[in-house]
Design a protein around this motif. Structure first.
Motif, short mmCIF file in Angstrom:
data_model
loop_
_atom_site.label_atom_id
_atom_site.label_comp_id
_atom_site.label_asym_id
_atom_site.label_seq_id
_atom_site.Cartn_x
_atom_site.Cartn_y
_atom_site.Cartn_z
N SER A 182 74.83 56.24 96.24
CA SER A 182 74.74 54.85 96.68
C SER A 182 73.40 54.64 97.39
O SER A 182 72.64 55.58 97.58
N ASN A 183 73.16 53.40 97.77
CA ASN A 183 71.88 53.07 98.42
C ASN A 183 71.77 53.84 99.75
O ASN A 183 72.60 53.68 100.64
N PRO A 184 70.72 54.69 99.87
CA PRO A 184 70.63 55.55 101.07
C PRO A 184 70.34 54.77 102.35
O PRO A 184 70.58 55.28 103.44
N VAL A 185 69.82 53.54 102.20
CA VAL A 185 69.42 52.78 103.39
C VAL A 185 70.54 51.82 103.80
O VAL A 185 71.07 51.92 104.91
N VAL A 186 70.91 50.91 102.91
CA VAL A 186 71.83 49.85 103.32
C VAL A 186 73.31 50.20 103.10
O VAL A 186 74.18 49.54 103.64
N SER A 187 73.61 51.23 102.29
CA SER A 187 75.02 51.62 102.12
C SER A 187 75.31 52.88 102.92
O SER A 187 75.97 52.83 103.97
N ILE A 188 74.78 54.02 102.48
CA ILE A 188 75.04 55.27 103.22
C ILE A 188 74.41 55.18 104.61
O ILE A 188 75.00 55.61 105.61
N GLY A 189 73.21 54.59 104.69
CA GLY A 189 72.51 54.47 105.99
C GLY A 189 73.35 53.70 107.00
O GLY A 189 73.40 54.07 108.18
N THR A 190 74.04 52.65 106.54
CA THR A 190 74.86 51.87 107.47
C THR A 190 76.08 52.67 107.92
O THR A 190 76.44 52.65 109.11
#
Ligand code: PEQ
Length: 341
Positions: free
Chosen positions: A217-225
């Motif tokens: 998944s998106n490392p910034v806005v999905s996993i990052g969140t």
């Protein structure tokens, strides 16, 4: 498993399929129990209702009621209510809410008004269809992501402060859907994040897991969140389960979505190796025990292995359910290797 909605849905369906192959229970299901910790940073209040796009994508996709052609929303969707809302000037004309989808948002909002928490509501929503996995929101706190963008048109001649001139902030959904992530992102900020805690059951699921998977998944806005929720990293650091991540980047390009528009804001190159190093390895206080990259990125796995880190390559394209399940199998095998290493 930690997951967003788009790459997350395909991967979670692959994991469910692979678990049924490896550990069948004789009724077409699986003995394995899979819990997905779902990103809630994409959530938004719009037209008076609460949307949880990543949760709903997973719900619809696992239930088999999703629109596979568009890649989002319900199959057989109509947009009569959205047309009416547009006439009334309510909501965003560029963000269409389907009628069936609105039914979900109305139910969720009604239950919020009755005092239920997001995790109680997501539990209720999952009772409608047998999903074969358990979905938990990362947190019950509203941590909607906002994006600070560079926008020369935002120049306010009155603004004397260089910090605010030529920049503005908007909800992630406006940046993603209206502007298709074309306004350069300078920073991402999750509202209320300092006050957030993992939703009930999340820390326990991580502590009790035999294996933790990080979806492509998106490392910034999905996993990052998900990782930004206070207490989440601590739970992941403490678990005895191996943590295996799957790269969302293949050959320097995003598999889908627009992670390449997000990574520059956190100073990370769009490459499988850079994202793996950004998550970091547990040995050095980071997230991962192992990192799975595509076969075309075998050199990245080699470079990580040369540093004494566990990395491997496998076909990552999730063209169909079989290939998604094979990918899930490769991640599970890597976790087993990580445990015995
Ligand atoms: C492809 C990726 O999907 P997600 O993070 O929703 O799983 C994204 O939207 O960048």
């Amino acid at each position: 498993m930690l997951a967003g909605g788009v790459g997350g849905s395909r991967f979670v369906r692959g994991v469910r399929e692979e678990c049924a192959r490896r550990w069948p229970d004789g009724e077409g299901g699986t003995e394995a129990s899979v819990t997905v910790v779902v990103n809630t940073g994409d959530d938004i209040w719009l037209s008076g209702v609460r949307l949880m796009p990543d949760f709903d994508s997973l719900l619809y996709s696992l239930a088999g009621v999703n629109d596979t052609e568009r890649g989002w929303g319900r199959a057989g969707e109509t947009e009569r209510v959205a047309a009416e809302l547009r006439e009334w000037g309510v909501g965003w004309p560029w963000f269409t809410l389907g009628d069936l989808d609105l039914g979900t948002h109305l139910a969720r909002t009604a239950w919020l008004r009755e005092g239920l928490t997001p995790s109680q509501i997501t539990e209720r929503l999952q009772q409608r269809w047998p999903l074969g996995v358990r979905l938990l929101p990362a947190t019950d706190t509203e941590v909607d992501t906002h994006v600070r963008v560079a926008d020369p048109e935002a120049s306010d001649p009155e603004a004397s402060d260089a910090e605010t001139r030529g920049k503005r902030e908007m909800h992630f959904q406006e940046w993603w859907t209206r502007y298709h992530a074309t306004l350069p992102a300078l920073a991402f900020r999750q509202q209320n994040i300092a006050d957030a805690r993992p939703a009930p059951g999340v820390a326990e699921a991580i502590a009790d897991a035999d294996l933790v998977l990080v979806a492509p998944s998106n490392p910034v806005v999905s996993i990052g969140t998900i990782l930004a929720v206070p207490g989440m990293r601590e739970a992941l650091a403490a678990t005895t389960a191996p943590v295996v991540g799957v790269s969302p980047i293949i050959g320097g390009k995003v598999v889908r979505g627009m992670a390449d528009a997000c990574l520059p804001a956190i100073g990370v190159e769009t490459s499988a190796e850079a994202v793996g190093r950004h998550y970091g390895f547990r040995r050095d206080g980071g997230l991962l025990d192992a990192w799975l990259v595509d076969e075309t990125d075998a050199a990245a796995a080699g470079s990580l292995t040369a540093d004494g880190l566990l990395a491997a390559s496998a076909p990552l394209w999730m063209h169909d359910l079989d290939r998604s399940a094979d990918l899930a199998g490769a991640a599970i095998d890597l976790g087993t290797a990580g445990r015995s290493a």
